[in-house]
Design an enzyme around this catalytic site. Structure first.
Site, PDB file in Angstrom:
ATOM      1  N   GLY A 125      37.546  43.440  38.992  1.00 45.04           N
ATOM      2  CA  GLY A 125      36.681  44.239  38.133  1.00 45.04           C
ATOM      3  C   GLY A 125      37.400  45.313  37.348  1.00 45.04           C
ATOM      4  O   GLY A 125      37.124  45.528  36.169  1.00 45.04           O
ATOM      5  N   GLU A 152      37.691  35.285  47.796  1.00 48.95           N
ATOM      6  CA  GLU A 152      36.840  34.418  46.971  1.00 48.95           C
ATOM      7  C   GLU A 152      37.614  33.199  46.490  1.00 48.95           C
ATOM      8  O   GLU A 152      37.109  32.070  46.528  1.00 48.95           O
ATOM      9  CB  GLU A 152      36.302  35.204  45.775  1.00 48.95           C
ATOM     10  CG  GLU A 152      35.311  36.292  46.141  1.00 48.95           C
ATOM     11  CD  GLU A 152      34.981  37.211  44.979  1.00 48.95           C
ATOM     12  OE1 GLU A 152      34.275  38.213  45.210  1.00 48.95           O
ATOM     13  OE2 GLU A 152      35.443  36.945  43.855  1.00 48.95           O
TER      14      GLU A 152
END
Length: 202
Positions: free
Chosen positions: A40, A106
């Protein structure tokens, strides 16, 4: 698939995804088509949000943590579930990607789930990506992360230099590839269903 086919096929393919006018909270209810794995701090305000919005406008169901999750949601439960249910994983690699345990977790789960992966190398070369062992992660996690990263590094993807490139072009290219991949996955499923359908003889 030829570009003209890409332009025509989504109209038929995307009919199964009705236009969504509901608020953001309702987006979580539908299984996601595309999971966007990213760091992010590097890319959320640029290519990642642009890609999410572009896919959403085309009536797909992308998953992005700050768009699909709300206060009170269990972080790992929601993310792990979204990855397992998605059809395509888009991994946006960036200079600080490998510093994040969440990003690498992830990525490993995407690879372990045998999802189709589309890498985007943003401001970094594949050869520059490496998992560093700072002694804080369990040995098994380090092994998983390094394996997944090697798999991704040798997967053909898109490269983008934010100092020279055009955000709109990379988002459009990525979206076209994602849709083409979804079409291929759906076609393969239809072929498998056709093969498994018993032939009734008179």
């Amino acid at each position: 698939m030829h570009r003209s086919a890409i332009a025509n096929f989504p109209r038929q393919f995307l009919r199964q995804y009705p236009s969504i006018q509901a608020p953001i909270v309702n987006r979580v209810a539908k299984p996601c088509d595309v999971f966007i794995n990213h760091r992010g701090i590097d890319t959320k305000r640029t290519v990642v949000t642009l890609l999410y919005d572009h896919l959403f406008r085309r009536n797909l169901h992308p998953f992005l943590d700050n768009k699909n999750m709300k206060p009170g949601d269990k972080l790992f439960d929601n993310i792990n579930s979204a990855i397992r249910k998605c059809k395509v994983g888009v991994t946006v690699f960036s200079p600080r990607y490998c510093e994040s345990y969440f990003c690498l977790h992830e990525l490993a789960l995407i690879m372990e789930s045998k999802k189709k992966v589309i890498p985007i190398f943003c401001d970094i070369k594949p050869s520059e990506l490496r998992v560093l062992n700072d002694g804080k992660c369990p040995t098994e996690d380090i092994r998983r992360f390094r394996w997944a990263l090697e798999e991704a590094k040798y997967t053909v993807g898109l490269t983008f230099d934010s100092m020279k490139g055009n955000w709109s072009e990379v988002v459009t290219s990525a979206s076209d590839i994602i849709i083409e991949t979804l079409v291929e996955i759906e076609s393969e499923k239809q072929m498998q269903r056709h093969k498994s359908t018993p032939i009734l003889r008179a």
